[in-house]
Design a protein around this motif. Sequence first.
Motif, short mmCIF file in Angstrom:
data_model
loop_
_atom_site.label_atom_id
_atom_site.label_comp_id
_atom_site.label_asym_id
_atom_site.label_seq_id
_atom_site.Cartn_x
_atom_site.Cartn_y
_atom_site.Cartn_z
N GLN A 7 -1.57 -7.20 2.87
CA GLN A 7 -0.54 -6.18 2.94
C GLN A 7 -0.01 -6.07 4.36
O GLN A 7 1.19 -5.91 4.57
CB GLN A 7 -1.17 -4.85 2.53
CG GLN A 7 -0.25 -3.98 1.74
CD GLN A 7 -1.04 -2.88 1.04
OE1 GLN A 7 -2.03 -3.13 0.37
NE2 GLN A 7 -0.62 -1.66 1.23
N THR A 10 2.01 -9.51 5.46
CA THR A 10 3.19 -9.97 4.74
C THR A 10 4.44 -9.39 5.36
O THR A 10 4.49 -8.21 5.69
CB THR A 10 3.10 -9.53 3.27
OG1 THR A 10 1.82 -9.91 2.76
CG2 THR A 10 4.19 -10.17 2.45
N TRP A 12 7.44 -8.10 4.33
CA TRP A 12 7.94 -7.65 3.02
C TRP A 12 9.44 -7.80 2.88
O TRP A 12 9.95 -7.98 1.80
CB TRP A 12 7.54 -6.20 2.77
CG TRP A 12 6.07 -6.07 2.53
CD1 TRP A 12 5.13 -5.53 3.36
CD2 TRP A 12 5.36 -6.53 1.38
NE1 TRP A 12 3.89 -5.62 2.81
CE2 TRP A 12 4.00 -6.22 1.59
CE3 TRP A 12 5.74 -7.17 0.19
CZ2 TRP A 12 3.02 -6.54 0.66
CZ3 TRP A 12 4.77 -7.47 -0.73
CH2 TRP A 12 3.42 -7.16 -0.49
N TRP A 13 10.19 -7.69 3.98
CA TRP A 13 11.64 -7.65 3.88
C TRP A 13 12.30 -8.98 4.24
O TRP A 13 13.50 -9.02 4.46
CB TRP A 13 12.19 -6.52 4.73
CG TRP A 13 11.66 -5.20 4.28
CD1 TRP A 13 10.55 -4.57 4.73
CD2 TRP A 13 12.19 -4.39 3.22
NE1 TRP A 13 10.34 -3.40 4.03
CE2 TRP A 13 11.33 -3.27 3.11
CE3 TRP A 13 13.30 -4.50 2.37
CZ2 TRP A 13 11.55 -2.27 2.16
CZ3 TRP A 13 13.51 -3.49 1.44
CH2 TRP A 13 12.65 -2.40 1.34
N LYS A 17 10.94 -12.21 -2.24
CA LYS A 17 9.92 -11.48 -3.01
C LYS A 17 10.31 -10.00 -3.05
O LYS A 17 11.20 -9.55 -2.32
CB LYS A 17 8.56 -11.63 -2.35
CG LYS A 17 8.50 -11.19 -0.89
CD LYS A 17 7.12 -11.38 -0.35
CE LYS A 17 7.03 -11.47 1.16
NZ LYS A 17 7.90 -12.46 1.79
N ASN A 21 6.51 -5.15 -3.84
CA ASN A 21 5.43 -5.83 -4.55
C ASN A 21 5.33 -5.42 -6.02
O ASN A 21 4.25 -5.38 -6.60
CB ASN A 21 4.09 -5.57 -3.85
CG ASN A 21 3.04 -6.59 -4.26
OD1 ASN A 21 3.35 -7.77 -4.37
ND2 ASN A 21 1.83 -6.14 -4.48
#
Lengths: 248, 141
Positions: A7, A10, A12-13, A17, A21
């Motif tokens: 977490q 990663t 995320w942006w 993906k 999540n």
Amino acid sequence: MATAQTQMQTKWWSGGKSPFNVEYGKLMMWYFLMSDAFTFGAFLISYGTIRFSQNYWPDPNQVFNAFPLAGHANLPLAFVSLMTFILIVSSVTMVLAVHAGHKNDKQGVIKWMIWTVIGGIAFLSCQAWEWAHLITGEHAVLINGELTNIGTTVTKNPWGPAADLASHEGHHVGTPGPVAFGGYFFGITGFHGFHVLSGVVINIIMLIMAINGNFERKGHYWMIEKAGLYWHFVDLVWVFVFLCFYLI
Amino acid sequence: MEHSAGSEITFHHEAGGDEFIKKVIKTTILLSVITIIELGLGLAMYAFPMADTFKLFLKGVIVILSLAKAFYIVGIFMHLGDELKNLIMTICVPLILFVWFIAAFLMDGNSWKNLRNSRGKSIVPVEKTAPAAQPASAEKH
């Protein structure tokens, strides 16, 4: 621990993906439920506004004191407790269905979905009985100096304050209460009941798809998860309907 | 539809086997106990005569207990507690609107009651209070 590290590491942006999540459908179900929370919230707050504006409001312990096959026994809140319990239990069986889905356990999903559908139908049957009892159960109240038998509907409310001097066959006699009571009660529990009904229909469709092996072919049971979110929301709303109409 | 469904997800939550089942059972018992306490308080307000302020206090307690129930249903049953913090925030932050929503409207209702009680029939629509006393011209409104 490993999850926490993934977490943290990663990006995320960075694209490619879901930054949250979760898959698209589940995210949108969450946002739908949030908007639905505002719909129910607005209804309940409107009810609260009118209730705060009245000098008298019926005591739920007096209105909701009947139980099927118990005749005229005074059992305040007993039946609605049963309804609450039914809904909590059907929420639990839904959790177990989703859990079985995570493990790709087809038989488990089918078993728990059947119990969830039964719970939903049981709740709806209870509500049907409660509505019928309120609408047809007439009470003598004093209207313009005359005793009149009225039931609880959207235009009539026999649950008003006690009349000053009148007595009827030894009983104290009331006067009509605020008309808004029936409208809000039937409107909001009806809107919730309609959510339960659509939840039951969705759950039956999920059950049929599970039995047909649709999810098995897909390789995952995420649809069950989304239907589950909706079903838990119905239980969540009941917590507040129960609070606003029966407890306080 | 499901072509990229798998690639959206970076990591899956562990199914959690028996540990999760234990958590569900614990939450179920908790929810049932809270409901029973709420019912007890609701019935106590009916069974025992008590001061209005104390009644109001008990109602406040019931509201807080209901919020606790909501927290457990959303956090455990709906697994919101297991999601990423950003997702949790996009759901919870808009709900702050309810603080104003509830406060403003309940105060409005209360003020309505106070006005009606203190000013009597002067704010009730005129044609309902004394139809006979109205001049014919009032009908036009």
